[in-house]
Design an enzyme around this catalytic site. Structure first.
Site, PDB file in Angstrom:
ATOM      1  N   GLU A 127      70.243  38.308  56.060  1.00 10.27           N
ATOM      2  CA  GLU A 127      69.244  37.934  54.934  1.00 10.27           C
ATOM      3  C   GLU A 127      68.181  39.056  54.473  1.00 10.27           C
ATOM      4  O   GLU A 127      67.733  39.128  53.590  1.00 10.27           O
ATOM      5  CB  GLU A 127      68.412  36.592  55.234  1.00 10.27           C
ATOM      6  CG  GLU A 127      69.335  35.755  55.193  1.00 10.27           C
ATOM      7  CD  GLU A 127      69.787  34.986  53.949  1.00 10.27           C
ATOM      8  OE1 GLU A 127      70.119  35.749  53.336  1.00 10.27           O
ATOM      9  OE2 GLU A 127      69.520  33.855  53.598  1.00 10.27           O
ATOM     10  N   THR A 182      64.606  36.568  45.515  1.00  5.86           N
ATOM     11  CA  THR A 182      63.729  35.795  46.757  1.00  5.86           C
ATOM     12  C   THR A 182      62.696  36.440  46.986  1.00  5.86           C
ATOM     13  O   THR A 182      61.372  35.709  47.463  1.00  5.86           O
ATOM     14  CB  THR A 182      64.874  35.671  47.982  1.00  5.86           C
ATOM     15  OG1 THR A 182      65.896  34.582  47.554  1.00  5.86           O
ATOM     16  CG2 THR A 182      64.217  34.757  49.093  1.00  5.86           C
TER      17      THR A 182
HETATM   18  P1  ADP Z   1      70.522  33.313  47.351  1.00 11.29           P
HETATM   19  O1  ADP Z   1      69.894  31.886  47.233  1.00 11.29           O
HETATM   20  O2  ADP Z   1      71.846  33.179  46.222  1.00 11.29           O
HETATM   21  O3  ADP Z   1      71.156  33.604  48.648  1.00 11.29           O
HETATM   22  P2  ADP Z   1      69.040  35.504  47.040  1.00 11.29           P
HETATM   23  O4  ADP Z   1      68.242  35.945  45.975  1.00 11.29           O
HETATM   24  O5  ADP Z   1      68.270  35.222  48.370  1.00 11.29           O
HETATM   25  O6  ADP Z   1      69.800  34.443  46.515  1.00 11.29           O
HETATM   26  O7  ADP Z   1      70.190  36.673  47.231  1.00 11.29           O
HETATM   27  C1  ADP Z   1      70.904  37.136  46.236  1.00 11.29           C
HETATM   28  C2  ADP Z   1      70.912  38.585  46.128  1.00 11.29           C
HETATM   29  O8  ADP Z   1      71.545  39.203  47.280  1.00 11.29           O
HETATM   30  C3  ADP Z   1      71.721  39.122  45.122  1.00 11.29           C
HETATM   31  O9  ADP Z   1      70.697  40.259  44.571  1.00 11.29           O
HETATM   32  C4  ADP Z   1      72.845  39.849  45.622  1.00 11.29           C
HETATM   33  O10 ADP Z   1      72.907  41.122  45.033  1.00 11.29           O
HETATM   34  C5  ADP Z   1      72.336  40.131  47.012  1.00 11.29           C
HETATM   35  N1  ADP Z   1      73.274  40.120  48.161  1.00 11.29           N
HETATM   36  C6  ADP Z   1      73.679  40.698  48.978  1.00 11.29           C
HETATM   37  N2  ADP Z   1      74.809  40.557  49.608  1.00 11.29           N
HETATM   38  C7  ADP Z   1      75.035  39.365  49.160  1.00 11.29           C
HETATM   39  C8  ADP Z   1      76.227  38.558  49.295  1.00 11.29           C
HETATM   40  N3  ADP Z   1      77.312  38.888  50.289  1.00 11.29           N
HETATM   41  N4  ADP Z   1      76.575  37.415  48.815  1.00 11.29           N
HETATM   42  C9  ADP Z   1      75.650  37.419  47.862  1.00 11.29           C
HETATM   43  N5  ADP Z   1      74.570  37.936  47.313  1.00 11.29           N
HETATM   44  C10 ADP Z   1      74.350  38.974  48.156  1.00 11.29           C
END
Ligand code: ADP
Length: 307
Positions: A127, A182
């Site tokens: 994360e 986030t």
């Molecule tokens: P979510 O609630 O979808 O987890 P976040 O904002 O925490 O939302 O995470 C999404 C962000 O994380 C995006 O900018 C995305 O590019 C990045 N990210 C990195 N790796 C991944 C992954 N394997 N799957 C989805 N998002 C990812």
């Protein structure tokens, strides 16, 4: 010798109102699929069709695999194939689903037989790639399934099986989400809170846990009230107040932001008119000139090995 393994991990909703960074619930709306394959060339390569980072340090699954290679001193290279189904950046635990599936797949690939808390701990390290900090609510739900409580120092995940008639309606607005959503929405949360709001949140959070233990969707839903995070974040979601009001009028027991948003989640039970709730939420977003996708869903089991 096992060379390749595929794991599917569910979407999830974090916080459930007053349980910021503590509560998570796996939902059967979407599943990410991660395939790990041992390769002769060293290092980690990511193959993904969607608009997510392919640099392993910036991808949640990539970071988990890198951390596990380092910890267990495994010698192979790893190819990570990501089939993304959980929409990224909408508060449905997309980054966590990839991280959870990667940790479970790595464990299986090398027959590590790690306990559940360790799997969640490794998944949580991923994360950092998306949220900028480690938090366990989504990954715990995605790894273990059901309703989870994140107890820290030391990390200890408590899991409760949700009521079988619990249902959720998730409204995902078509909204351009910032890349570091986030991180941005975490910075909106107040650093200091009043004793009154902390008492109210504690009371509701405790009632949610009892609702899960007693298999009572109405108690769960009616306790989804948050005095701290929701008021600080709701302005980031156009139409939020209307979506909430409409869903409650249509029979939802409780409504809040799913994780860091912008998805909004309503809690209800199978005998209620769930279509009516989803239409009411759609109308709410329309009042802010936003289209949305609604999904009627229920709790999910955790990450599962497919092959
Ligand atoms: P979510 O609630 O979808 O987890 P976040 O904002 O925490 O939302 O995470 C999404 C962000 O994380 C995006 O900018 C995305 O590019 C990045 N990210 C990195 N790796 C991944 C992954 N394997 N799957 C989805 N998002 C990812």
């Amino acid at each position: 010798m096992t060379l390749t393994i595929t794991v599917a991990a569910p979407s999830s909703t974090a916080n459930l109102g007053p349980g910021f960074d503590v509560f998570g619930l796996a939902v059967n709306a979407f599943y990410d699929e991660i395939t790990l394959t041992k390769t002769k060339t060293k290092g980690v390569i990511i193959v993904a069709e969607d608009d997510i980072p392919t640099n392993p340090d910036k991808n949640t699954a990539g970071l988990v695999v890198k951390n596990m290679i380092k910890k267990f001193k495994t010698k192979d290279g790893i190819e990570i194939k990501i089939k993304k189904n959980v929409p990224a950046g909408y508060g449905m635990g997309s980054s966590a689903a990839s991280a959870a599936a990667a940790a479970v797949a790595f464990d299986k690939l090398y027959k590590l037989k790690l306990d559940e808390n360790l799997l969640v701990e490794f998944a949580g390290t991923g994360e950092k790639a998306s949220a900028g900090s480690i938090h366990y609510d989504n990954v715990a739900a995605s790894v273990l399934g059901g309703f989870v409580i994140v107890k820290t120092d030391p990390l200890d995940i408590i899991k409760i099986d949700p009521p079988s008639n619990l249902r959720m309606v998730i409204a995902v607005p078509r909204l351009k989400v910032p890349k570091r959503k986030t991180k941005v929405s975490r910075s909106a949360i107040p650093k200091k809170i009043s004793l009154t709001s902390s008492t109210k949140n504690l009371s509701n959070a405790t009632a949610i846990v009892v609702g899960f233990m007693n298999k009572d969707p109405e108690l769960i839903g009616k306790s989804i009230k948050d005095m701290i995070v929701e008021p600080a974040r709701k302005h980031m979601i156009p139409g939020f107040s209307k979506v909430k009001e409409n869903a409650l009028k249509a029979g939802a027991y409780g409504v809040t932001i799913s994780g860091a948003g912008p998805s909004v989640i309503a809690f209800s039970k199978s005998s209620q008119d769930l279509k009516k709730i989803s239409q009411a939420m759609t109308k709410g977003f329309e009042s802010a000139k936003l289209e949305c996708q609604t999904i009627i869903c229920k709790p999910s089991i955790g990450a599962k090995i497919k092959t």
